[in-house]
Design a protein around this motif. Sequence first.
Motif, mmCIF file in Angstrom:
data_model
loop_
_atom_site.group_PDB
_atom_site.id
_atom_site.type_symbol
_atom_site.label_atom_id
_atom_site.label_comp_id
_atom_site.label_asym_id
_atom_site.label_seq_id
_atom_site.Cartn_x
_atom_site.Cartn_y
_atom_site.Cartn_z
ATOM 1 N N MET A 140 0.825 -1.202 0.000
ATOM 2 C CA MET A 140 0.000 0.000 0.000
ATOM 3 C C MET A 140 0.865 1.259 0.000
ATOM 4 N N ARG A 141 1.913 1.247 0.816
ATOM 5 C CA ARG A 141 2.796 2.415 0.909
ATOM 6 C C ARG A 141 3.501 2.664 -0.423
ATOM 7 N N ALA A 142 3.911 1.600 -1.093
ATOM 8 C CA ALA A 142 4.547 1.763 -2.402
ATOM 9 C C ALA A 142 3.563 2.342 -3.411
ATOM 10 N N ALA A 143 2.309 1.889 -3.338
ATOM 11 C CA ALA A 143 1.301 2.363 -4.288
ATOM 12 C C ALA A 143 0.991 3.837 -4.086
ATOM 13 N N ILE A 144 0.819 4.275 -2.842
ATOM 14 C CA ILE A 144 0.484 5.682 -2.612
ATOM 15 C C ILE A 144 1.697 6.562 -2.878
ATOM 16 N N SER A 145 2.890 6.082 -2.604
ATOM 17 C CA SER A 145 4.105 6.851 -2.915
ATOM 18 C C SER A 145 4.234 7.060 -4.420
ATOM 19 N N TRP A 146 3.883 6.046 -5.202
ATOM 20 C CA TRP A 146 3.931 6.169 -6.654
ATOM 21 C C TRP A 146 2.996 7.283 -7.132
ATOM 22 N N SER A 147 1.792 7.316 -6.611
ATOM 23 C CA SER A 147 0.843 8.345 -7.030
ATOM 24 C C SER A 147 1.340 9.741 -6.676
ATOM 25 N N VAL A 148 1.929 9.874 -5.482
ATOM 26 C CA VAL A 148 2.381 11.190 -5.039
ATOM 27 C C VAL A 148 3.645 11.622 -5.780
ATOM 28 N N CYS A 149 4.610 10.721 -5.917
ATOM 29 C CA CYS A 149 5.912 11.106 -6.488
ATOM 30 C C CYS A 149 5.937 11.035 -8.011
ATOM 31 N N ALA A 150 5.471 9.935 -8.571
ATOM 32 C CA ALA A 150 5.546 9.778 -10.019
ATOM 33 C C ALA A 150 4.486 10.618 -10.728
ATOM 34 N N LEU A 151 3.281 10.652 -10.174
ATOM 35 C CA LEU A 151 2.189 11.378 -10.829
ATOM 36 C C LEU A 151 2.045 12.806 -10.329
ATOM 37 N N ARG A 152 2.863 13.171 -9.328
ATOM 38 C CA ARG A 152 2.955 14.550 -8.832
ATOM 39 C C ARG A 152 1.639 15.061 -8.272
ATOM 40 N N CYS A 153 0.903 14.200 -7.571
ATOM 41 C CA CYS A 153 -0.324 14.703 -6.971
ATOM 42 C C CYS A 153 -0.002 15.432 -5.674
ATOM 43 N N ARG A 154 -0.931 16.251 -5.212
ATOM 44 C CA ARG A 154 -0.690 17.124 -4.070
ATOM 45 C C ARG A 154 -0.636 16.340 -2.761
ATOM 46 N N LEU A 155 -1.511 15.351 -2.621
ATOM 47 C CA LEU A 155 -1.640 14.639 -1.347
ATOM 48 C C LEU A 155 -2.046 13.198 -1.607
ATOM 49 N N GLY A 156 -1.524 12.291 -0.789
ATOM 50 C CA GLY A 156 -1.953 10.900 -0.811
ATOM 51 C C GLY A 156 -2.629 10.544 0.501
ATOM 52 N N LEU A 157 -3.765 9.874 0.409
ATOM 53 C CA LEU A 157 -4.466 9.353 1.586
ATOM 54 C C LEU A 157 -4.445 7.835 1.510
ATOM 55 N N ALA A 158 -4.043 7.184 2.589
ATOM 56 C CA ALA A 158 -3.993 5.725 2.606
ATOM 57 C C ALA A 158 -4.633 5.217 3.885
ATOM 58 N N MET A 159 -5.514 4.236 3.751
ATOM 59 C CA MET A 159 -6.135 3.622 4.924
ATOM 60 C C MET A 159 -5.804 2.141 4.943
ATOM 61 N N SER A 160 -5.249 1.690 6.049
ATOM 62 C CA SER A 160 -4.909 0.279 6.236
ATOM 63 C C SER A 160 -5.903 -0.327 7.224
ATOM 64 N N ILE A 161 -6.579 -1.396 6.798
ATOM 65 C CA ILE A 161 -7.593 -2.065 7.612
ATOM 66 C C ILE A 161 -7.136 -3.497 7.866
ATOM 67 N N SER A 162 -6.973 -3.860 9.127
ATOM 68 C CA SER A 162 -6.492 -5.204 9.486
ATOM 69 C C SER A 162 -7.661 -6.034 10.003
ATOM 70 N N GLU A 163 -8.033 -7.060 9.242
ATOM 71 C CA GLU A 163 -9.083 -7.987 9.655
ATOM 72 C C GLU A 163 -8.431 -9.247 10.199
ATOM 73 N N GLU A 164 -8.850 -9.676 11.391
ATOM 74 C CA GLU A 164 -8.281 -10.885 11.979
ATOM 75 C C GLU A 164 -8.728 -12.122 11.206
#
Length: 318
Positions: A140-164
């Motif tokens: 997930m972190r790699a994916a949101i970093s790609w959007s922010v750095c490679a695509l030059r977007c202003r902000l990335g929002l990421a939500m991690s949900i852990s299901e047992e």
Amino acid sequence: MERSELLDIVRRPLSPDTRLEVPASRAEYERVQEILKIEEAKYPQLWYDGTRSVAIVVAPPTPLHAGIAGGLLTSILREVLVNSGVSLEIAGGLRIESDSETTMNNTTRASDGALLYWEGDRATLMIAVEVAVSQSYDSMRAAISWSVCALRCRLGLAMSISEESRGRRPPGRFYMTLEHANAAVDEARDDFYRQLLQHPYGPLERDGVTWFGRVSRVVLQTYRREDEHCAPETLLEPTQSFELVENGEYVAQNISPNLREVVLGDCIPTHLLNNRHIEATPVNFFQRDWFETQFRGLVVRTAILRLWRNTSYGQPIP
């Protein structure tokens, strides 16, 4: 075409929200991608990480995954349209987009969702969203970093949900008719909603089977570029991290009504606002009531989807 491990994996049945990384050349990725395009299959999707020479096989998202990504963006858009104070003409340039693939520097990816601003026929990516449901945080972190750095977007929002873990694989459920199957699913849906009144983050259980595991942790993070010239493959650290749920309970003290990190300047290009005060105005998009209502409905929909995948009906063959 020579035997391809990537094609073999694409052909396998994949559980929703699965993401598999397969070592592959760009040429092999393009051959398999062409097969998927000819078949006009929406899923699985296929992305490519040129930095690591890895193809990423993406299964369909669960309702929880897709709904949270779309819900975050919809809530932001609503606040800009209703409570930001900008003109309707400017606010009208905002659009939400999902599953839009982009290729850059030998890498092809798509975010779970994005907020774009359109000026004429030109779109500027403003906010990208990624959601991970029991998925690798690193992915997930790699994916949101790609959007922010490679695509030059202003902000990335990421939500991690852990299901047992849900434990044992549920047995198949057979009904004589579709009407009987529908009635059983309706009863299960009502039962799941009743269970959420006692424990809002699961588990959801029925007939000795866990159809949705307890949500042990939910974290919402924001990401911004370190500088204007960071490399496309940069792996960012989150600029803010808000723990919303811990051990199946909402953590009220960890998050303010406003995240204080999403501002109007993240949604609309600066030259259109032309005022630093307006640009820095917070977009008050996150409220606990909205989040819990949205989350509850999507958890039930995901549990029902899993139940249906184990349900069959019809007269048995003698």
